[in-house]
Design a protein around this motif. Structure first.
Motif, short mmCIF file in Angstrom:
data_model
loop_
_atom_site.label_atom_id
_atom_site.label_comp_id
_atom_site.label_asym_id
_atom_site.label_seq_id
_atom_site.Cartn_x
_atom_site.Cartn_y
_atom_site.Cartn_z
N ASN A 11 0.82 -1.21 0.00
CA ASN A 11 0.00 0.00 0.00
C ASN A 11 0.86 1.26 0.00
N GLU A 12 1.95 1.24 0.74
CA GLU A 12 2.84 2.40 0.76
C GLU A 12 3.44 2.65 -0.62
N TRP A 14 2.09 1.85 -3.58
CA TRP A 14 1.07 2.41 -4.46
C TRP A 14 0.75 3.85 -4.10
N ASN A 15 0.70 4.16 -2.82
CA ASN A 15 0.38 5.52 -2.42
C ASN A 15 1.45 6.52 -2.85
N GLU A 16 2.66 6.03 -3.06
CA GLU A 16 3.74 6.91 -3.52
C GLU A 16 3.71 7.10 -5.03
N PRO A 19 -1.27 7.53 -6.17
CA PRO A 19 -2.19 7.71 -5.05
C PRO A 19 -3.65 7.46 -5.42
N GLY A 20 -4.28 6.55 -4.67
CA GLY A 20 -5.68 6.25 -4.89
C GLY A 20 -5.96 5.20 -5.94
N LYS A 69 -9.95 0.74 -4.23
CA LYS A 69 -9.83 2.01 -3.53
C LYS A 69 -10.82 3.06 -4.04
N GLU A 97 -10.71 4.67 2.01
CA GLU A 97 -10.25 5.12 0.69
C GLU A 97 -11.42 5.66 -0.14
N TRP A 101 -12.00 9.58 -0.72
CA TRP A 101 -11.76 10.19 -2.04
C TRP A 101 -13.02 10.87 -2.56
#
Length: 262
Positions: A11-12, A14-16, A19-20, A69, A97, A101
């Motif tokens: 997850n970290e 993908w978030n970098e 995002p989303g 997400k 998520e 969003w």
């Protein structure tokens, strides 16, 4: 989206880089991967491609099956003004998520996110008809129950509903995909294309368009491999490059289908 990917390290990552999103987007096969810093724009481009391909507009009601997400759902709604319904089994995604969003991008009043299975839809979802049904990179999670999935899709459709599915298909026997499955962790085989086509023929749905989309996502997997190696040089935790390897050697294909109710 499967809980296979629901851990802190992945997850970290993908978030970098996106995002989303939890997809690789759509990138030209001729793109210079070294100049692509992340996958956000590739996913934004895919949002617009889907909207144009399916003709989604403010009068549409989009059902997103296995919405993950929720960023595709939310961005399509924000861009077009359409209504939406997103369904996923992952409560964490829905609460932390999808709804976040939707609120952040100002579309929470246009739709809802519902906890449920794509092979056994909640009553409040399956009692409605939708102008568009999408399932992005998730049908293969129910290849063992694909007939049930297609029945659910058909029950939510009318003659004008456009159904768009991204999926993976194997080009070799599943017994040859053990390395790939280190990443996927599937408990049953991913079907080959001819088998999926047969399932369509046996359903209430008619296949109107099919395309192999692999060449447009291989660049995204190259970006992913580069970013994985930055964070996990020995690739002990981040196994996404095994997917890219399967696409590049032809073991696996990334495809899309457009269907309609017969």
């Amino acid at each position: 989206m499967s809980s296979n990917y629901n851990n802190k390290v992945m997850n970290e990552l993908w978030n970098e880089i996106a995002p989303g999103y939890y997809n690789y987007g759509r990138i030209s096969p001729d793109a210079d991967v070294d100049k692509i810093k992340d996958l956000k724009q590739a996913n934004e481009d895919m949002v617009q491609w889907i909207i144009n391909k399916l003709g989604i507009n403010k009068d549409s009601h989009v059902l997103d099956l296995a919405c993950g997400k929720g960023m595709y759902t939310v961005r399509i709604a924000e861009t077009t003004g359409c209504r939406y319904t997103g369904v996923d089994l992952n409560t964490t995604y829905l609460e932390n998520e999808c709804k976040v969003w939707a609120n952040k991008l100002g579309v929470n009043e246009q739709g809802e996110f519902v906890l449920g299975s794509i092979t056994d839809l909640p009553p409040e979802v399956k009692e409605k008809k939708y102008t568009h049904i999408i399932c992005l990179g998730a049908m293969y999670y129910v290849h063992d129950k694909i007939d049930l999935f297609l029945e659910n899709v058909a029950n939510c459709s009318n003659k004008d509903t456009k159904i768009f599915i991204w999926d993976f298909v194997t080009n070799v026997d599943w017994s040859l995909c053990s390395e790939l499955n280190i990443h996927l962790k599937m408990k049953f085989p991913i079907r080959p294309k001819i088998d999926v086509f047969q399932r369509f023929e046996n359903s209430k749905l008619e296949l109107t368009e099919y395309s192999d989309f692999t060449k447009y996502i291989i660049p995204g997997y190259k970006v992913m491999e580069r970013e994985c190696k930055k964070r996990d040089p020995e690739l002990k935790k981040l196994t996404y490059p095994l997917m890219g390897k399967a696409f590049m050697n032809g073991t696996l294909s990334f495809v899309y289908y457009i269907l309609r109710l017969q």
